[in-house]
Enzyme design. Structure first.
Site, PDB file in Angstrom:
ATOM      1  N   GLU A  86       0.835  -1.208   0.000  1.00 53.84           N
ATOM      2  CA  GLU A  86       0.000   0.000   0.000  1.00 53.84           C
ATOM      3  C   GLU A  86       0.870   1.258   0.000  1.00 53.84           C
ATOM      4  OE1 GLU A  86      -2.861   2.409   3.110  1.00 53.84           O
ATOM      5  OE2 GLU A  86      -2.569   0.248   3.387  1.00 53.84           O
TER       6      GLU A  86
ATOM      7  N   GLU B 157      -4.530   0.665  -3.670  1.00 53.98           N
ATOM      8  CA  GLU B 157      -3.154   1.161  -3.692  1.00 53.98           C
ATOM      9  C   GLU B 157      -2.155   0.007  -3.654  1.00 53.98           C
ATOM     10  OE1 GLU B 157      -3.365   5.579  -1.673  1.00 53.98           O
ATOM     11  OE2 GLU B 157      -3.029   3.864  -0.361  1.00 53.98           O
TER      12      GLU B 157
ATOM     13  N   ASP C 260       0.808   3.744  -3.187  1.00 52.54           N
ATOM     14  CA  ASP C 260       0.392   5.138  -3.001  1.00 52.54           C
ATOM     15  C   ASP C 260       1.312   6.071  -3.789  1.00 52.54           C
ATOM     16  OD1 ASP C 260      -0.908   7.427  -1.805  1.00 52.54           O
ATOM     17  OD2 ASP C 260       0.798   7.565  -0.445  1.00 52.54           O
TER      18      ASP C 260
ATOM     19  N   ASN D 171      -7.404   1.094   0.313  1.00 54.64           N
ATOM     20  CA  ASN D 171      -6.048   0.673   0.658  1.00 54.64           C
ATOM     21  C   ASN D 171      -5.601  -0.496  -0.218  1.00 54.64           C
ATOM     22  OD1 ASN D 171      -6.083   2.581   2.655  1.00 54.64           O
ATOM     23  ND2 ASN D 171      -6.477   1.154   4.321  1.00 54.64           N
TER      24      ASN D 171
END
Length: 266
Positions: free
Chosen positions: A61, A134, A65, A131
């Site tokens: 994650e 990502e 991101d 989440n």
């Protein structure tokens, strides 16, 4: 699908997981374990790898991101060659914010593949799919590289599910969104103007507002009107809510503490 991929899939012992991922990705993954990790929420704390380490998607994650932000910036940079940095930054923020990623995860069917503890609270569930999205991008990056992340976001996600031009003209009412979120998860927000100052070089007041949720300081903002200050404070609070699960947990504790305290008699 290329002929070589057809042949590889035909003899692969885990054909079904590959087919499910191919439907979402638009291409076949190479390393299935990366995607399994991306879809493993940390609430599944009993799942371990061969070294005994617990498997969950938080590291992917973190990586996803950063990659997602770069890919979206790349797409917008070439899509809008005459727009300035402020426009591009605002639009990128709209595309990578948590509620948008949650929505996209559901639209592409990623939510049905996420593994998590069914006992998780509704508030925590509100983060999970975004989440995982990502983390999924992080898995694509490690598995197939940046160009495939670009291909996935541009051709599979944004092209099919997002009207970018329409989104670019959409004004955000952050205060309304914060109030809606609080109502949905039974939190009590309050806004207040904490100070007002006059700029030295002009006879214009600047208002400073803050927002409290269950009495917990959640955000602050400045503006040339009370409305603008409230909006900026709400925007800051929403960023905390979308990015910081520990903060939401703190709000839940504050709410529970207030609900358990004895009511004062009149």
């Amino acid at each position: 699908m290329k002929l070589t991929e057809h042949i590889r899939l035909l003899f692969h012992k885990e054909k079904e997981p590959f087919l499910r991922l191919h439907k979402i990705l638009g291409f076949l993954p190479h390393d299935l374990s990366l995607y399994r990790t991306a879809l493993m929420h940390k609430s599944m704390h009993k799942v371990q790898d061969s070294t005994g380490r617990f498997i969950h998607n938080e590291r992917l994650e973190f990586l996803g991101d950063a990659i997602l932000g770069a890919v979206v910036a790349d797409i917008l940079y070439y899509r809008y060659p005459n727009q300035q940095e402020g426009f591009l930054t605002t639009l990128r923020s709209k595309l990578v914010r948590r509620d948008m990623l949650n929505k996209l995860a559901v639209q592409i069917g990623l939510d049905k593949l996420v593994l998590h503890d069914e006992r998780m609270s509704t508030a925590h569930n509100s983060y999970m799919n975004g989440n995982a999205f990502e983390a999924f991008v992080g898995a694509i990056y490690l598995d197939r590289g940046y160009s495939y992340c670009m291909r996935f976001m541009r051709d599979v996600v944004l092209k099919k599910y997002v009207n970018i031009d329409e989104l670019s003209h959409k004004d955000e009412n952050y205060k309304s969104k914060l109030i809606e979120w609080c109502q949905k998860y039974q939190f009590h927000p309050s806004f207040e103007i904490v100070s007002q100052k006059i700029l030295p070089d002009r006879n214009t007041p600047i208002f400073v507002a803050r927002v409290l949720i269950e009495g917990v300081y959640s955000g602050q903002g400045e503006g040339f009107s009370k409305k603008e200050a409230h909006q900026k404070a709400a925007s800051q609070a929403l960023k905390k809510i979308r990015r910081d699960q520990a903060f939401v947990h703190h709000l839940m504790e504050a709410r529970n503490k207030l609900s358990q305290s004895p009511q004062e008699k009149p």
